[in-house]
Design an enzyme around this catalytic site. Structure first.
Site, PDB file in Angstrom:
ATOM      1  N   ARG A 177       0.858  -1.277   0.059  1.00  0.00           N
ATOM      2  CA  ARG A 177       0.061   0.067   0.059  1.00  0.00           C
ATOM      3  C   ARG A 177       0.827   1.176   0.022  1.00  0.00           C
ATOM      4  O   ARG A 177       0.422   2.319   0.535  1.00  0.00           O
ATOM      5  CB  ARG A 177      -1.038   0.027   1.391  1.00  0.00           C
ATOM      6  CG  ARG A 177      -1.971  -0.956   1.243  1.00  0.00           C
ATOM      7  CD  ARG A 177      -2.643  -1.192   0.233  1.00  0.00           C
ATOM      8  NE  ARG A 177      -3.657  -2.274   0.249  1.00  0.00           N
ATOM      9  CZ  ARG A 177      -3.544  -3.430  -0.362  1.00  0.00           C
ATOM     10  NH1 ARG A 177      -2.302  -3.606  -0.990  1.00  0.00           N
ATOM     11  NH2 ARG A 177      -3.941  -4.488  -0.160  1.00  0.00           N
ATOM     12  N   SER A 228     -10.926   0.325   3.128  1.00  0.00           N
ATOM     13  CA  SER A 228     -10.169   0.013   4.354  1.00  0.00           C
ATOM     14  C   SER A 228      -9.693   1.584   4.850  1.00  0.00           C
ATOM     15  O   SER A 228      -9.111   2.211   3.941  1.00  0.00           O
ATOM     16  CB  SER A 228      -8.981  -0.640   4.342  1.00  0.00           C
ATOM     17  OG  SER A 228      -9.181  -2.001   3.907  1.00  0.00           O
ATOM     18  N   GLU A 298      -4.897   4.449   5.784  1.00  0.00           N
ATOM     19  CA  GLU A 298      -4.655   4.006   4.503  1.00  0.00           C
ATOM     20  C   GLU A 298      -5.326   4.930   3.488  1.00  0.00           C
ATOM     21  O   GLU A 298      -5.039   5.362   2.373  1.00  0.00           O
ATOM     22  CB  GLU A 298      -5.472   2.488   4.092  1.00  0.00           C
ATOM     23  CG  GLU A 298      -5.066   1.667   3.132  1.00  0.00           C
ATOM     24  CD  GLU A 298      -5.964   1.301   2.050  1.00  0.00           C
ATOM     25  OE1 GLU A 298      -6.749   2.373   1.605  1.00  0.00           O
ATOM     26  OE2 GLU A 298      -6.136   0.207   1.937  1.00  0.00           O
TER      27      GLU A 298
HETATM   28  N1  EPU Z   1     -11.391  -9.273  10.809  1.00  0.00           N
HETATM   29  C1  EPU Z   1     -11.765  -9.228  11.935  1.00  0.00           C
HETATM   30  N2  EPU Z   1     -12.857  -8.427  12.145  1.00  0.00           N
HETATM   31  C2  EPU Z   1     -13.221  -7.394  11.100  1.00  0.00           C
HETATM   32  C3  EPU Z   1     -12.954  -7.534   9.960  1.00  0.00           C
HETATM   33  C4  EPU Z   1     -11.881  -8.387   9.801  1.00  0.00           C
HETATM   34  O1  EPU Z   1     -11.496 -10.086  12.902  1.00  0.00           O
HETATM   35  O2  EPU Z   1     -14.183  -6.757  11.479  1.00  0.00           O
HETATM   36  C5  EPU Z   1     -10.402 -10.449  10.553  1.00  0.00           C
HETATM   37  C6  EPU Z   1     -10.861 -11.341   9.419  1.00  0.00           C
HETATM   38  O3  EPU Z   1     -11.801 -12.446  10.077  1.00  0.00           O
HETATM   39  C7  EPU Z   1      -9.576 -11.762   8.868  1.00  0.00           C
HETATM   40  C8  EPU Z   1      -8.618 -10.680   8.841  1.00  0.00           C
HETATM   41  O4  EPU Z   1      -9.280  -9.926   9.933  1.00  0.00           O
HETATM   42  O5  EPU Z   1      -9.079 -12.897   9.444  1.00  0.00           O
HETATM   43  C9  EPU Z   1      -8.525 -10.216   7.669  1.00  0.00           C
HETATM   44  O6  EPU Z   1      -9.724  -9.698   6.929  1.00  0.00           O
HETATM   45  P1  EPU Z   1     -10.242  -9.488   5.352  1.00  0.00           P
HETATM   46  O7  EPU Z   1      -9.871 -10.835   4.701  1.00  0.00           O
HETATM   47  O8  EPU Z   1     -11.482  -8.869   5.249  1.00  0.00           O
HETATM   48  O9  EPU Z   1      -9.115  -8.464   4.894  1.00  0.00           O
HETATM   49  P2  EPU Z   1      -8.426  -7.276   5.164  1.00  0.00           P
HETATM   50  O10 EPU Z   1      -7.227  -7.458   5.597  1.00  0.00           O
HETATM   51  O11 EPU Z   1      -9.247  -6.489   6.225  1.00  0.00           O
HETATM   52  C10 EPU Z   1      -7.728  -6.746   2.763  1.00  0.00           C
HETATM   53  C11 EPU Z   1      -7.566  -5.576   2.099  1.00  0.00           C
HETATM   54  C12 EPU Z   1      -8.874  -5.231   1.096  1.00  0.00           C
HETATM   55  C13 EPU Z   1      -9.226  -6.580   0.517  1.00  0.00           C
HETATM   56  C14 EPU Z   1      -9.207  -7.698   1.419  1.00  0.00           C
HETATM   57  C15 EPU Z   1      -9.513  -9.000   0.773  1.00  0.00           C
HETATM   58  C16 EPU Z   1      -6.183  -4.052   3.025  1.00  0.00           C
HETATM   59  C17 EPU Z   1      -5.830  -2.668   4.035  1.00  0.00           C
HETATM   60  N3  EPU Z   1      -7.297  -4.442   2.810  1.00  0.00           N
HETATM   61  O12 EPU Z   1      -8.531  -6.415   3.823  1.00  0.00           O
HETATM   62  O13 EPU Z   1      -8.674  -4.249   0.225  1.00  0.00           O
HETATM   63  O14 EPU Z   1     -10.512  -6.129  -0.188  1.00  0.00           O
HETATM   64  O15 EPU Z   1      -8.150  -7.793   2.038  1.00  0.00           O
HETATM   65  O16 EPU Z   1      -8.809  -9.408  -0.081  1.00  0.00           O
HETATM   66  O17 EPU Z   1      -5.044  -4.456   2.714  1.00  0.00           O
HETATM   67  C18 EPU Z   1     -10.137  -2.176   0.533  1.00  0.00           C
HETATM   68  O18 EPU Z   1      -9.988  -2.402   1.657  1.00  0.00           O
HETATM   69  O19 EPU Z   1     -10.632  -1.587  -0.041  1.00  0.00           O
HETATM   70  C19 EPU Z   1      -9.280  -3.353  -0.296  1.00  0.00           C
HETATM   71  C20 EPU Z   1      -9.620  -3.249  -1.621  1.00  0.00           C
END
Ligand code: EPU
Length: 320
Positions: A177, A228, A298
């Site tokens: 990022r 995010s 972010e």
């Molecule tokens: N989680 C929680 N509570 C929540 C949300 C998430 O415990 O309220 C846990 C989930 O259970 C999971 C972990 O956190 O174990 C990661 O969550 P998630 O899979 O939703 O992915 P993320 O890391 O929050 C990233 C990207 C997103 C992308 C998703 C899916 C970043 C900052 N964000 O999110 O990127 O869509 O992976 O691939 O790297 C966006 O945020 O707009 C984006 C495009």
């Protein structure tokens, strides 16, 4: 200010694209937040864009670039000077075999769909990422399955004086990022050359569909949002930390930490930039207090919000 003496009046005589006075930024951001831009230019071409940037530079007028507004918080007082969009003049996609030249104003969604249709792999990890290619390049946007920097060969960008540069990928310093473009802040990306890889179209389509379904399941896409809010800290996830800190559902005015994904803030109707800003600070402070981890932003803060953020982090943490 009388229309004739407004900076927009002169810009109107110089560009083919549209020039709008006091344009509400809330109509150009996915959070649906933001006061008026003194002047907004929707360039018809790269020439238009160059003219606007040069004009601003020569007159010392602030110039803010805006793509599809999906990763920004725009201030309630709006933005002074000129806001220049990369759409519609720079929203082209030109495929030549496995190579594609993509304008900064093209949406990531269109890039992903057209690459999949042509059986070209490499950007399906961006499926569901909102926003424009320009914005995606600056922050090296992506998901758990891919980021845009890995397929970039070069980008073309304007510096603050309106001079065009070609920067090869070796000079772009893409990381999670972030990129050199983001750190230096002086670049306005106009297009990029990407190299994709031929693959089975059905397999690509399946990966795209899976990413879109995951996003639908885990993210509050039905409400205005900016994706995010914080970056994931190394080895952990901002969403998990914010939820564990007990912030899910926290509200400031109509801004709410989403119940569906804790790293998202949604606009329940009439949220202001100040509501979102205060909520971000409160969440960050609570996570810091509970875990010792200082979350990094972010989303991009526009206008005075950026300075306010830096000042707030220098001061005492604000509990919820
Ligand atoms: N989680 C929680 N509570 C929540 C949300 C998430 O415990 O309220 C846990 C989930 O259970 C999971 C972990 O956190 O174990 C990661 O969550 P998630 O899979 O939703 O992915 P993320 O890391 O929050 C990233 C990207 C997103 C992308 C998703 C899916 C970043 C900052 N964000 O999110 O990127 O869509 O992976 O691939 O790297 C966006 O945020 O707009 C984006 C495009």
């Amino acid at each position: 200010m009388a229309a004739a003496s407004h900076p927009c009046a002169e810009l109107r005589t110089m560009v083919r694209g549209k020039v709008r006075v006091n344009e509400p930024l809330s109509q150009h951001t996915t959070l649906k937040i933001g006061g008026p831009a003194d002047c907004m230019v929707l360039p018809a071409s790269l020439d238009d864009l160059v003219r606007v940037v040069r004009w601003c530079h020569e007159r010392g007028v602030a110039c803010t670039a805006l793509g599809l507004g999906s990763n920004v918080l725009a201030p309630d007082e709006g933005l002074r000077g000129v806001v220049v969009r990369t759409k519609p003049g720079l929203d082209y996609l030109r495929f030549m075999g496995a190579e594609v030249i993509v304008g900064a104003g093209a949406s990531v969604a269109r890039l992903v769909a057209q690459a999949a249709n042509r059986g070209l792999a490499g950007v399906e990890g961006l499926a569901g990422v909102p926003g424009s290619v320009g914005g995606a390049l600056v922050m090296n946007a992506g998901t758990r399955t891919g980021q845009i920097g890995t397929v970039v060969r070069w980008i073309r960008a304007l510096d603050a004086t309106g001079t065009l540069h070609t920067l090869p990928v070796e000079q772009l310093e893409f990381a999670y990022r972030s990129s050199r473009l983001q750190r230096e802040r002086r670049w306005l990306v106009v297009e990029a050359g990407l190299r994709l890889t031929p693959d089975d179209p059905q397999a690509i389509r399946q990966r795209v569909d899976e990413a879109l379904a995951y996003r639908n399941r885990t993210q509050p896409l039905q409400l205005p949002n900016a994706g995010s809010i914080f970056k994931n800290p190394p080895g952990d996830s901002a969403g998990r930390l914010i939820e564990a800190a007990g912030c899910k559902g926290w509200r400031r005015g109509d801004a709410q930490v989403s119940e569906k994904h804790a790293n998202w803030i949604v606009n329940l109707g009439q949220a202001t930039a100040d509501d979102v800003f205060e909520l971000m600070l409160a969440v960050r402070a609570r996570v810091l207090e509970q875990t010792g981890i200082a979350l990094e932003r972010e989303i991009r803060l526009l206008g005075g919000l950026c300075r306010r953020w830096a000042a707030a982090l220098g001061g005492p943490a604000s509990p919820a």
